[in-house]
Write a protein that holds these residues in place. Structure first.
Motif, PDB file in Angstrom:
ATOM      1  N   ARG A  35       0.792  -1.226   0.000  1.00  0.00           N
ATOM      2  CA  ARG A  35       0.000   0.000   0.000  1.00  0.00           C
ATOM      3  C   ARG A  35       0.831   1.287   0.000  1.00  0.00           C
ATOM      4  O   ARG A  35       0.817   2.059   0.955  1.00  0.00           O
ATOM      5  CB  ARG A  35      -0.992  -0.022   1.164  1.00  0.00           C
ATOM      6  CG  ARG A  35      -1.885  -1.236   1.092  1.00  0.00           C
ATOM      7  CD  ARG A  35      -2.949  -1.258   2.140  1.00  0.00           C
ATOM      8  NE  ARG A  35      -4.124  -0.499   1.780  1.00  0.00           N
ATOM      9  CZ  ARG A  35      -5.234  -0.472   2.507  1.00  0.00           C
ATOM     10  NH1 ARG A  35      -5.293  -1.151   3.617  1.00  0.00           N
ATOM     11  NH2 ARG A  35      -6.274   0.218   2.123  1.00  0.00           N
ATOM     12  N   MET A  39       2.090   5.208  -1.422  1.00  0.00           N
ATOM     13  CA  MET A  39       1.329   6.455  -1.601  1.00  0.00           C
ATOM     14  C   MET A  39       1.799   7.253  -2.805  1.00  0.00           C
ATOM     15  O   MET A  39       1.587   8.461  -2.882  1.00  0.00           O
ATOM     16  CB  MET A  39       1.452   7.328  -0.346  1.00  0.00           C
ATOM     17  CG  MET A  39       0.489   6.938   0.747  1.00  0.00           C
ATOM     18  SD  MET A  39       0.449   8.169   2.031  1.00  0.00           S
ATOM     19  CE  MET A  39      -0.321   9.566   1.228  1.00  0.00           C
ATOM     20  N   SER A  86      -6.916   4.769  -7.892  1.00  0.00           N
ATOM     21  CA  SER A  86      -6.800   4.660  -6.430  1.00  0.00           C
ATOM     22  C   SER A  86      -7.887   5.489  -5.752  1.00  0.00           C
ATOM     23  O   SER A  86      -8.076   6.674  -6.060  1.00  0.00           O
ATOM     24  CB  SER A  86      -5.417   5.167  -5.999  1.00  0.00           C
ATOM     25  OG  SER A  86      -5.443   5.582  -4.641  1.00  0.00           O
ATOM     26  N   ASP A 141     -13.222  -5.481  -0.819  1.00  0.00           N
ATOM     27  CA  ASP A 141     -13.622  -5.532   0.596  1.00  0.00           C
ATOM     28  C   ASP A 141     -14.741  -6.544   0.860  1.00  0.00           C
ATOM     29  O   ASP A 141     -15.136  -6.730   2.010  1.00  0.00           O
ATOM     30  CB  ASP A 141     -14.056  -4.136   1.075  1.00  0.00           C
ATOM     31  CG  ASP A 141     -12.867  -3.204   1.275  1.00  0.00           C
ATOM     32  OD1 ASP A 141     -11.717  -3.661   1.217  1.00  0.00           O
ATOM     33  OD2 ASP A 141     -13.100  -1.992   1.496  1.00  0.00           O
ATOM     34  N   PHE A 144      -5.325  -6.132  -3.998  1.00  0.00           N
ATOM     35  CA  PHE A 144      -4.270  -6.266  -2.991  1.00  0.00           C
ATOM     36  C   PHE A 144      -3.557  -7.600  -3.141  1.00  0.00           C
ATOM     37  O   PHE A 144      -4.203  -8.629  -3.370  1.00  0.00           O
ATOM     38  CB  PHE A 144      -4.853  -6.135  -1.573  1.00  0.00           C
ATOM     39  CG  PHE A 144      -5.375  -4.753  -1.288  1.00  0.00           C
ATOM     40  CD1 PHE A 144      -4.508  -3.671  -1.154  1.00  0.00           C
ATOM     41  CD2 PHE A 144      -6.730  -4.519  -1.188  1.00  0.00           C
ATOM     42  CE1 PHE A 144      -4.983  -2.391  -0.917  1.00  0.00           C
ATOM     43  CE2 PHE A 144      -7.223  -3.240  -0.943  1.00  0.00           C
ATOM     44  CZ  PHE A 144      -6.344  -2.175  -0.807  1.00  0.00           C
TER      45      PHE A 144
HETATM   46  C1  UD1 Z   1      -9.682   2.177  -0.006  1.00  0.00           C
HETATM   47  C2  UD1 Z   1     -10.538   1.634   1.111  1.00  0.00           C
HETATM   48  C3  UD1 Z   1     -10.269   0.146   1.306  1.00  0.00           C
HETATM   49  C4  UD1 Z   1     -10.463  -0.596  -0.017  1.00  0.00           C
HETATM   50  C5  UD1 Z   1      -9.645   0.058  -1.139  1.00  0.00           C
HETATM   51  C6  UD1 Z   1      -9.901  -0.562  -2.501  1.00  0.00           C
HETATM   52  C7  UD1 Z   1     -10.759   3.542   2.593  1.00  0.00           C
HETATM   53  C8  UD1 Z   1     -10.444   4.154   3.903  1.00  0.00           C
HETATM   54  N1  UD1 Z   1     -10.208   2.350   2.343  1.00  0.00           N
HETATM   55  O1  UD1 Z   1      -8.327   2.017   0.386  1.00  0.00           O
HETATM   56  O2  UD1 Z   1     -11.189  -0.355   2.285  1.00  0.00           O
HETATM   57  O3  UD1 Z   1     -10.050  -1.948   0.141  1.00  0.00           O
HETATM   58  O4  UD1 Z   1      -9.964   1.456  -1.208  1.00  0.00           O
HETATM   59  O5  UD1 Z   1     -11.254  -0.511  -2.798  1.00  0.00           O
HETATM   60  O6  UD1 Z   1     -11.517   4.081   1.811  1.00  0.00           O
HETATM   61  N2  UD1 Z   1      -1.818   1.998  -4.638  1.00  0.00           N
HETATM   62  C9  UD1 Z   1      -0.545   2.335  -5.080  1.00  0.00           C
HETATM   63  N3  UD1 Z   1      -0.099   3.621  -4.878  1.00  0.00           N
HETATM   64  C10 UD1 Z   1      -0.870   4.572  -4.265  1.00  0.00           C
HETATM   65  C11 UD1 Z   1      -2.158   4.224  -3.810  1.00  0.00           C
HETATM   66  C12 UD1 Z   1      -2.607   2.922  -4.012  1.00  0.00           C
HETATM   67  O7  UD1 Z   1       0.160   1.504  -5.636  1.00  0.00           O
HETATM   68  O8  UD1 Z   1      -0.408   5.708  -4.121  1.00  0.00           O
HETATM   69  C13 UD1 Z   1      -2.305   0.615  -4.823  1.00  0.00           C
HETATM   70  C14 UD1 Z   1      -2.525  -0.080  -3.478  1.00  0.00           C
HETATM   71  O9  UD1 Z   1      -1.338  -0.646  -2.993  1.00  0.00           O
HETATM   72  C15 UD1 Z   1      -3.563  -1.113  -3.834  1.00  0.00           C
HETATM   73  C16 UD1 Z   1      -4.410  -0.411  -4.887  1.00  0.00           C
HETATM   74  O10 UD1 Z   1      -3.594   0.649  -5.393  1.00  0.00           O
HETATM   75  O11 UD1 Z   1      -2.976  -2.248  -4.398  1.00  0.00           O
HETATM   76  C17 UD1 Z   1      -5.727   0.119  -4.368  1.00  0.00           C
HETATM   77  O12 UD1 Z   1      -5.498   1.096  -3.396  1.00  0.00           O
HETATM   78  P1  UD1 Z   1      -6.488   2.311  -3.142  1.00  0.00           P
HETATM   79  O13 UD1 Z   1      -7.619   2.301  -4.117  1.00  0.00           O
HETATM   80  O14 UD1 Z   1      -5.665   3.538  -3.018  1.00  0.00           O
HETATM   81  O15 UD1 Z   1      -7.074   1.912  -1.706  1.00  0.00           O
HETATM   82  P2  UD1 Z   1      -7.173   2.808  -0.409  1.00  0.00           P
HETATM   83  O16 UD1 Z   1      -7.652   4.162  -0.743  1.00  0.00           O
HETATM   84  O17 UD1 Z   1      -5.940   2.665   0.393  1.00  0.00           O
END
Ligand code: UD1
Length: 423
Positions: A123, A125, A166, A309, A332
């Protein structure tokens, strides 16, 4: 530490009220940082994650008052605020990173701890920080903290193409862009209902946002945002979780406040599995059409696809299905930790990388189990509803993060579920 004891075998009947969405509320709370005026959220869920976000916002200088037993949050952030989000709070909950965009937009600078990995994957950013950099922020990583500063003290609108839709990055950029100079366009934006809910709240405060719910969101920056009162959207993940309960245990349950449009891909899979879902004025009425669900293949995807989820809960249901199902986890990399626990209960599951093959069995047997994340924990309760004997789900603190009154809701429709106090 407390556990949840499930005695399998009861069929279910009745109504389950569905709360406001955890993930929407965690995004809406940092919105208070974007305005000097009050923001009131109604229909907020009573969860430990909400308390963690409250602690974080208070540490930054926001006032957060919990009213009506936590169902209403009255927030206000005025005057100078602290712009450092401390590791000790951020490490508890990844959604803490949602203060980065608002702090940067309000103050022109912010220091936010990187949340680190979690049980379901790395995860990172990078999508958040690359987007903010396009808006003129300089961001360095020092001592585990992101140090962000807007050129000239104010973010500027930009065209941002996300490599992946994301959810968190879409939310952070949307919030940051409301107060930026000029227009921001997010291409390949996330389309989740929580994004639409965030845009609706921001618009009520005076933000200019178009296209939320589509892959392209346009935000025209404004000088200031005002006050608003906003009702948090229904929790589609809690909804989907309880919809699976009568499918596994038998009986008929109405999930109050449920809507098919929040979970269309999930409902299509339920239909293919032989589940009847009827939308009424009260919510979604769910019952299995035959004696046993049918096997279905599931691939998790960003909205409007099948939500990651709900993957663990769906797997719990497919353990009892007639036939073999293939579950592919595309969001994930490490989100099958519930599989070995289900296997301990007698399930037949084979995991290879991001693919799980589930061969349905006639019966599971209760066992002591534990899970390393929120959705995995609830999937074990679901499995326990139809398992022979007792299932003891340990590490209940995961459930407290995301399911309000979980025991009361299951027990209210006739499940034999109780909380057992730990030492
Ligand atoms: C949100 C939800 C979480 C849900 C997820 C996907 C909240 C508080 N949490 O998490 O319950 O499981 O969406 O529906 O709303 N990624 C990157 N770089 C980034 C950001 C994300 O590589 O900067 C990747 C992550 O590692 C992951 C994927 O993108 O594999 C999805 O992440 P993201 O959609 O950002 O999920 P969250 O916002 O963390």
């Amino acid at each position: 530490m407390d556990s949840i004891l499930v005695k399998g075998g009861n069929t279910l009947q009745g109504d389950i009220p569905i709360a406001g969405a955890k993930n929407a509320a965690l995004t809406l709370m940092p919105v208070t940082l974007l305005s000097d005026e009050p923001l009131t959220l109604t229909n907020t869920p009573r969860l430990s994650d909400i308390k963690t976000m409250t602690t974080l916002l208070e540490s930054l200088g926001a006032e957060v008052t919990s009213l009506q037993d936590g169902k209403v949050l009255a927030m206000s952030t005025h005057g100078a605020i602290n712009t450092t989000a401390d590791y000790e709070i951020v490490r508890k909950m990844r959604a803490s990173n949602l203060v980065l965009g608002p702090l940067l937009a309000r103050e022109g600078h912010a220091i936010v701890s990187l949340p680190g990995g979690c049980a379901i994957g790395a995860r990172p950013m990078d999508i958040h920080t690359d987007g903010l950099a396009k808006m003129g922020a300089q961001i360095d990583l020092r001592d585990g903290y992101l140090h962000a500063k807007a050129d000239g003290g104010k973010l500027k609108g930009a065209v941002i193409d996300f490599p992946f839709a994301s959810v968190g990055a879409t939310e952070n950029i949307m919030m940051a862009a409301t107060l930026a100079k000029g227009t921001t366009v997010i291409n390949n934006a996330a389309r989740e209902p929580e994004i639409v809910d965030l845009a609706t709240c921001l618009r009520a405060m005076g933000a200019q946002i178009d296209g939320d719910g589509s892959p392209t969101i346009t935000i025209q920056g404004v000088d200031r945002l005002g006050a608003a009162t906003h009702a948090v959207v229904t929790d589609r993940i809690e909804l989907g979780t309880y919809m699976l309960a009568p499918v596994i245990a038998g009986g008929e349950v109405t999930c109050l406040g449920g809507r098919i449009d929040l979970l269309a891909a999930f409902c299509e899979k339920l239909d293919a599995a032989g589940v009847s879902v009827t939308e009424t004025d009260a919510g979604l009425k769910v019952a299995l059409r035959g004696d046993r669900p049918k096997a279905v293949d599931v691939t998790t995807e960003p909205f409007p696809g099948f939500p990651t989820d709900l993957q663990a809960q769906m797997m719990a249901m497919l353990c009892f299905a007639d036939g073999t199902s293939v579950l592919e986890e595309k969001i994930f990399e490490n989100r099958f930790m519930h599989a070995p626990e289900l296997v301990r209960m007698g399930a037949d599951i084979d995991v290879q990388g991001g693919t799980a093959t589930v061969r349905g069995v006639d019966m599971l047997k209760g066992a002591p189990v534990m899970a390393t994340d929120l959705r995995a924990s609830v999937s074990l309760i679901l499995a326990g509803l139809a398992a022979e004997g007792e299932t003891l789900v340990n590490r209940v603190y995961h459930l407290d993060r995301g399911y309000e009154k979980v025991v009361r809701k299951f027990a209210g429709v006739g499940a034999n579920v109780e909380r057992v106090k730990g030492q």
